[in-house]
Design an enzyme around this catalytic site. Structure first.
Site, PDB file in Angstrom:
ATOM      1  N   SER A 141       0.818  -1.213   0.000  1.00  0.00           N
ATOM      2  CA  SER A 141       0.000   0.000   0.000  1.00  0.00           C
ATOM      3  C   SER A 141       0.854   1.267   0.000  1.00  0.00           C
ATOM      4  O   SER A 141       1.713   1.455   0.869  1.00  0.00           O
ATOM      5  CB  SER A 141      -0.894  -0.012   1.246  1.00  0.00           C
ATOM      6  OG  SER A 141      -1.435   1.277   1.474  1.00  0.00           O
ATOM      7  N   ASN A 142       0.598   2.123  -0.962  1.00  0.00           N
ATOM      8  CA  ASN A 142       1.251   3.440  -0.991  1.00  0.00           C
ATOM      9  C   ASN A 142       0.696   4.323   0.112  1.00  0.00           C
ATOM     10  O   ASN A 142       1.406   5.134   0.695  1.00  0.00           O
ATOM     11  CB  ASN A 142       1.011   4.125  -2.340  1.00  0.00           C
ATOM     12  CG  ASN A 142       1.525   3.299  -3.483  1.00  0.00           C
ATOM     13  OD1 ASN A 142       2.712   3.005  -3.545  1.00  0.00           O
ATOM     14  ND2 ASN A 142       0.640   2.894  -4.388  1.00  0.00           N
TER      15      ASN A 142
END
Ligand SMILES: *Cc1c(COP(=O)(O)O)cnc(C)c1O
Length: 330
Positions: A76-77
């Site tokens: 996840s960014n």
């Protein structure tokens, strides 16, 4: 710039650059292609979550939080940028990540650990189902946790993208540029809801084309409906009287391939072309797929050549390192 002022914590660098992609445009034989460089927002290698976190963590600080919790995938960014913001602001950060710890710590996950985030693997609970329990545990030991929504997609996150579209409009006006379409990756919906609301506020006839990234519905609800409701509740938060219908939620589900995070031939082509024609990195999960959408729509004539099209680069390149050679294998 917003109709009502909201608490805000500066985390990034704005306005982000607006550039042209002449070589990609020529290769495709398509329209002029512009790119909004939200991969250059700063905050731990950039991305669209910087904008959202400025408002969400502004609210967390106003409430006196001393720790933050959010959820996402291993790559996840949003989690990586939340971990960095937590470090910067001295807020203890807890990440609830779907699946199990991978054999190798790479890409965004490597950075999460580097920023000192506390990582909780949540198996099949992939969208933050375990956050309330973790929050209760932290409260029980005297902490003041603040929950950062999945993908940063609540009204505050969407409000950030209301401002973002106003920022873009100003840049275009200064350069005397007009625009036919804006193409972007849409996954938890905050980006799209904010853009939709701003389009109405600006009374702008540009067409917003979201490329759907995730097959699974968010919180068991139809994704289009979630985006619609978020746009409506964000309008309410900002005190503006705006009507929306499902027709305002333009989402193309034609590029889902094998599902979330699975790189297929069209993503490979888009990532390679953009790297080799423009020297710009896209990511394997979001922008690679969204650019595949832009390329596909130019080839099909869905996006014409008469007006420029803008690609909103929402970041994500750190995940390239976690995918490694997979990006190029057939
Ligand atoms: C989160 C993210 C998106 C999607 O934005 P949403 O507001 O969640 O729809 C797109 N691109 C990248 C790189 C992201 O990290």
């Amino acid at each position: 710039m917003l109709p009502v002022p909201l608490p805000r914590q500066t985390l990034g660098f704005f306005p982000t650059p607006l550039i042209e992609l002449p070589r990609l445009s020529k290769t495709l034989g398509g329209p002029k292609i512009l790119m909004k460089r939200d991969d250059l927002t700063g905050l731990a290698l950039g991305g669209n979550k910087t904008r959202k976190l400025e408002f969400i963590l502004g609210e967390a600080l106003t409430q006196g939080a001393d720790c933050i919790i959010t959820a996402g995938a291993a790559q996840s960014n949003h989690c990586r940028q939340t971990a960095a913001a937590g470090a910067q602001l001295g807020l203890e950060c807890h990440l609830v990540l779907g699946g199990e710890a991978p054999a190798e710590t790479q890409g965004n996950l490597l950075l999460d650990e580097l920023f000192g985030a506390h990582i909780h693997w949540s198996g099949e609970h992939r969208k933050g189902e375990d956050i309330p329990e973790l929050s209760a545990q932290l409260k029980a030991i005297g902490k003041k946790p603040f929950m950062v929504p999945y993908g940063g997609s609540n009204e505050l996150g969407a409000a950030a993208f209301v401002e973002a579209l106003c920022e873009l409009k100003k840049q275009l006006d200064e350069q005397n540029q007009s625009l036919g379409h804006i193409v972007f990756a849409s996954s938890s919906g905050g980006t799209q809801a904010g853009l939709m609301l701003a389009k109405k506020l600006l009374n702008w006839d540009v067409e917003l084309l979201g490329i759907k990234i995730d097959k699974q519905e968010f919180e068991g609800q139809n994704f289009e409906q979630s985006v619609l409701e978020l746009a409506r509740s964000t309008a309410k938060l900002l005190g503006v009287d705006t009507e929306f219908s499902l027709a305002d939620v333009q989402l193309d589900a034609g590029y889902l391939g094998e599902g979330y995070g699975v790189v297929g031939e069209v993503e490979r082509e888009a990532i390679r072309l953009t790297a080799q024609q423009e020297g710009i990195l896209l990511d394997p999960v979001y922008t690679g797929r969204a650019m595949a959408g832009l390329i596909g729509m130019v080839r099909k004539g869905r996006i014409g050549v008469d007006k420029p099209v803008l690609f909103w680069h929402t970041g994500g390149a750190p995940a390239l390192f976690a995918y490694g050679a997979e990006i190029f294998s057939e």
